[in-house]
Design a protein around this motif. Structure first.
Motif, PDB file in Angstrom:
ATOM      1  N   PRO A 111      -0.627   2.877  -1.224  1.00  0.00           N
ATOM      2  CA  PRO A 111      -0.747   2.536   0.198  1.00  0.00           C
ATOM      3  C   PRO A 111      -1.418   3.648   0.988  1.00  0.00           C
ATOM      4  O   PRO A 111      -1.186   4.819   0.738  1.00  0.00           O
ATOM      5  CB  PRO A 111       0.713   2.360   0.645  1.00  0.00           C
ATOM      6  N   SER A 114       1.926   3.447   5.797  1.00  0.00           N
ATOM      7  CA  SER A 114       3.308   3.027   5.606  1.00  0.00           C
ATOM      8  C   SER A 114       3.918   2.822   6.985  1.00  0.00           C
ATOM      9  O   SER A 114       3.982   3.756   7.777  1.00  0.00           O
ATOM     10  CB  SER A 114       4.073   4.103   4.822  1.00  0.00           C
ATOM     11  N   GLN A 150       4.515  -4.578   0.036  1.00  0.00           N
ATOM     12  CA  GLN A 150       3.142  -4.114   0.227  1.00  0.00           C
ATOM     13  C   GLN A 150       2.230  -5.306   0.462  1.00  0.00           C
ATOM     14  O   GLN A 150       2.369  -6.342  -0.168  1.00  0.00           O
ATOM     15  CB  GLN A 150       2.662  -3.307  -0.985  1.00  0.00           C
ATOM     16  N   ARG A 158      -4.309  -1.011   0.882  1.00  0.00           N
ATOM     17  CA  ARG A 158      -2.909  -1.371   0.633  1.00  0.00           C
ATOM     18  C   ARG A 158      -2.049  -0.779   1.754  1.00  0.00           C
ATOM     19  O   ARG A 158      -2.202   0.381   2.115  1.00  0.00           O
ATOM     20  CB  ARG A 158      -2.487  -0.803  -0.720  1.00  0.00           C
ATOM     21  N   GLU A 160       2.024  -0.415   3.132  1.00  0.00           N
ATOM     22  CA  GLU A 160       3.437  -0.531   2.781  1.00  0.00           C
ATOM     23  C   GLU A 160       4.246  -0.806   4.043  1.00  0.00           C
ATOM     24  O   GLU A 160       4.032  -0.176   5.080  1.00  0.00           O
ATOM     25  CB  GLU A 160       3.916   0.770   2.138  1.00  0.00           C
TER      26      GLU A 160
END
Length: 176
Positions: A111, A114, A150, A158, A160
């Protein structure tokens, strides 16, 4: 004032405003919590689809646009969500894919962002209904401190989603 000075002045104003947002958010924490809890940070992504990426982060994840500018090397935008700053920079080409990549766009292995959310399962359901790619369904981390999932943004990044478990005071509405 020359163009170079006005760009510098505007960028400095945006950075000062971002620092003020973070400072105000941090002032709501107790001194003990400020030392132990993660603090908001920032990330930067590059994308060949600048306009769509800015719209995607605003409409799908609730980021708000703080500033954007046109530079010789491309456009840049600074977005904010709960004290977290995201810079989106225009790239004039698609980033190199790894040799084993197929013709499809390969998603980053880890990721790049986040985000804390109050309820990962509800957020994933909302994003699924909006047609967002879910890369990892909600699951509890092994130590039981967070529930995570995710997703993939409109490109190859990516993201999270993290929900603190256990002590409800671990979730702070300003992203800490």
């Amino acid at each position: 004032m020359s163009t170079g000075q006005s760009i510098f002045s505007r960028r400095r104003q945006v950075l000062l405003a971002a620092q003020l947002i973070i400072a105000c958010a941090l002032s709501t924490l107790s001194p003990a919590a400020a030392d132990t809890e993660p603090r908001p940070s920032s990330a930067s992504i590059r994308t060949p689809d600048y306009d769509e990426s800015v719209r995607w982060y605003q409409s799908k994840l609730g980021f708000r646009l703080l500033d954007s500018e046109n530079l010789v090397q491309g456009r840049k935008a600074v977005l904010e969500r709960s004290g977290f700053l995201l810079e989106i920079a225009e790239a004039d080409h698609i980033l190199q894919q790894e040799p084993e990549a197929t013709a499809a766009v390969q998603v980053t292995k880890v990721p790049i962002v986040s985000l804390l959310v109050p309820d990962v399962d509800r957020e994933v359901r909302r994003l699924e209904e909006a047609g967002i790619d879910i890369l990892q369904p909600p699951q509890d981390e092994l130590d039981g401190s967070y529930r995570t999932a995710q997703i993939r943004d409109n490109g190859r990044h990516r993201i999270e989603l993290r929900e603190p478990l256990g002590d409800p005071s671990r979730y702070h509405p300003m992203g800490r």
